[in-house]
Design a protein around this motif. Structure first.
Motif, short mmCIF file in Angstrom:
data_model
loop_
_atom_site.label_atom_id
_atom_site.label_comp_id
_atom_site.label_asym_id
_atom_site.label_seq_id
_atom_site.Cartn_x
_atom_site.Cartn_y
_atom_site.Cartn_z
N ALA A 62 -4.77 1.39 -0.20
CA ALA A 62 -4.42 -0.01 0.05
C ALA A 62 -3.81 -0.64 -1.19
O ALA A 62 -3.99 -0.16 -2.32
CB ALA A 62 -5.68 -0.77 0.47
N THR B 257 -4.29 13.99 2.29
CA THR B 257 -3.50 12.76 2.43
C THR B 257 -4.46 11.58 2.54
O THR B 257 -5.40 11.61 3.33
CB THR B 257 -2.59 12.82 3.67
OG1 THR B 257 -1.64 13.88 3.51
CG2 THR B 257 -1.82 11.51 3.84
N VAL B 258 -4.22 10.55 1.74
CA VAL B 258 -5.09 9.38 1.69
C VAL B 258 -4.22 8.12 1.78
O VAL B 258 -3.18 8.02 1.13
CB VAL B 258 -5.92 9.36 0.39
CG1 VAL B 258 -6.70 8.06 0.27
CG2 VAL B 258 -6.86 10.56 0.34
N GLU B 259 -4.67 7.17 2.60
CA GLU B 259 -4.04 5.86 2.65
C GLU B 259 -4.66 4.99 1.56
O GLU B 259 -5.87 4.76 1.57
CB GLU B 259 -4.24 5.21 4.02
CG GLU B 259 -3.67 6.02 5.18
CD GLU B 259 -2.17 6.21 5.07
OE1 GLU B 259 -1.47 5.25 4.66
OE2 GLU B 259 -1.69 7.32 5.40
N THR C 221 4.25 7.67 -0.91
CA THR C 221 5.22 7.01 -0.03
C THR C 221 4.80 5.56 0.12
O THR C 221 3.70 5.26 0.60
CB THR C 221 5.28 7.70 1.34
OG1 THR C 221 5.58 9.09 1.15
CG2 THR C 221 6.36 7.08 2.19
N GLY D 265 0.82 -1.18 0.00
CA GLY D 265 0.00 0.00 0.00
C GLY D 265 0.86 1.25 0.00
O GLY D 265 2.10 1.18 0.01
N ALA D 266 0.20 2.42 0.02
CA ALA D 266 0.95 3.67 -0.06
C ALA D 266 0.16 4.78 0.64
O ALA D 266 -1.07 4.73 0.75
CB ALA D 266 1.21 4.05 -1.51
N THR D 267 0.92 5.78 1.10
CA THR D 267 0.33 7.03 1.56
C THR D 267 0.48 8.05 0.44
O THR D 267 1.59 8.30 -0.02
CB THR D 267 1.05 7.54 2.82
OG1 THR D 267 0.95 6.55 3.86
CG2 THR D 267 0.41 8.83 3.31
N LYS E 190 4.79 1.63 1.43
CA LYS E 190 4.85 1.01 2.75
C LYS E 190 5.62 -0.30 2.76
O LYS E 190 5.65 -0.99 3.78
CB LYS E 190 3.43 0.79 3.28
CG LYS E 190 2.66 2.09 3.47
CD LYS E 190 1.29 1.83 4.03
CE LYS E 190 0.55 3.13 4.27
NZ LYS E 190 -0.80 2.91 4.85
N THR F 122 -0.18 11.89 -0.88
CA THR F 122 -0.45 13.28 -0.51
C THR F 122 -0.50 14.14 -1.76
O THR F 122 0.39 14.04 -2.62
CB THR F 122 0.63 13.82 0.44
OG1 THR F 122 0.62 13.03 1.65
CG2 THR F 122 0.37 15.27 0.80
#
Length: 305
Positions: free
Chosen positions: A101, A97-99, A116, A88-90, A118, A92
């Motif tokens: 999956a 900012t959204v997580e 970014t 997954g990734a963060t 994970k 922005t």
């Protein structure tokens, strides 16, 4: 060019007669074998391969944990694909900012953005070719020093309903009955996560077809495919081209030009997975109810935003 009756695309409306101008020149297919080439961008946390069509750019990255993929002044929105559940990734963009999956597709707004990761794995980004820095860095940039014959230039579709913001969708999302793959679109791109094929495709049930005025990007992410491509004969024999039957393993990008007749066949045991890319979005696919999974967010031309 007709599809077999078992193919969902056989239900598409026929294109308007005499849509395409007479063919006076052909462009060849482009083949980018990421597995056999050095990346165009590399540092301690990522290796990124870049290749393009006339209107789109593919960035395929192998990343390590904590890798950050950034755009400082992206001119339009772009697509992020995280094909594996484990990664997954963060994301922005601006103040949002959204997580996101793993096993997701997301569309990232214009402007500055940061992805970014994970964990370690593969990440796919797809841009329009107005991203001049990425276009210039592509392995096949020289192929597009002049626009390719027969390809319509990109005209963006309407802005998304509610404005630009990070929009993420699960790749497990279903479509309508008889849909063709899992199709998503934004203002500049259409992405079709084709249904995976396990083992060899039945060569008695292929689907040769052509497009009048747009390229097809075929991104192989698992297994391997042979792309069979034929350029129709024209009155001018000087532009005739030999048939091509190109083996492309994962990861790789093939850009198939119009109006060549083409089909693709999986040729390796186990999982074979391919993603089709179009820019701008296809109107015929968009007009089929239920085919475009995020159609409620992205209006077609003429629809109310």
């Amino acid at each position: 060019m007709s599809y077999p009756s078992s193919d969902p695309r056989s239900k598409l409306s026929a294109p308007a007669a005499a849509k395409a101008p007479p063919v006076k020149a052909y462009a060849g297919a482009d083949y980018a074998r990421f597995y056999a080439e050095e990346p165009q961008q590399a540092n301690e946390s990522e290796r990124t391969w870049l290749a393009r069509g006339q209107n789109f750019i593919v960035a395929y990255s192998d990343v390590k944990p904590g890798a950050a993929l950034t755009r400082t002044s992206q001119p339009d929105e772009y697509c992020l694909i995280l094909p594996d559940k484990e990664l997954g990734a963060t994301v922005t963009a601006g103040t949002e900012t959204v997580e996101v999956a793993g096993n997701s597709i997301a569309f990232v707004p214009p402007g500055a953005s940061r992805i970014t990761l994970k964990g370690a794995g593969r990440v796919i980004r797809i841009f329009s070719s107005v991203a001049a820095d990425l276009a210039a860095a592509c392995s096949n940039a020289a192929s597009y020093a002049q626009p390719h014959a027969n390809v319509a230039l990109l005209t963006p579709w309407p802005e998304p309903r509610g404005g630009f913001w990070i929009r993420a969708y699960s790749l497990d999302a279903g479509g309508g009955e008889g849909r063709f793959g899992r199709i998503f679109r934004c203002t500049t791109l259409m992405v079709n996560m084709l249904d995976p094929r396990f083992g060899l495709r039945d060569v008695s049930a292929l689907s040769p077809h052509h497009h009048d005025d747009f390229e097809q990007g075929s991104l192989v992410i698992d297994g391997g495919y042979i792309h069979d491509i034929r350029w129709p004969w024209t009155p001018d024999m000087r532009i005739w081209r030999e048939d091509e039957h190109e083996l492309m393993a994962a990861p790789s990008l093939t850009v198939i030009p119009p109006p060549s007749v083409h089909t693709s066949r999986s040729v390796l045991p186990g999982l074979n997975q391919m993603i089709d890319i179009f820019s701008p979005p296809r109107l015929d696919f968009s007009q089929k109810p239920g085919w475009v999974i995020n159609a409620a967010d992205y209006p077609m031309p003429g629809e109310t935003a």
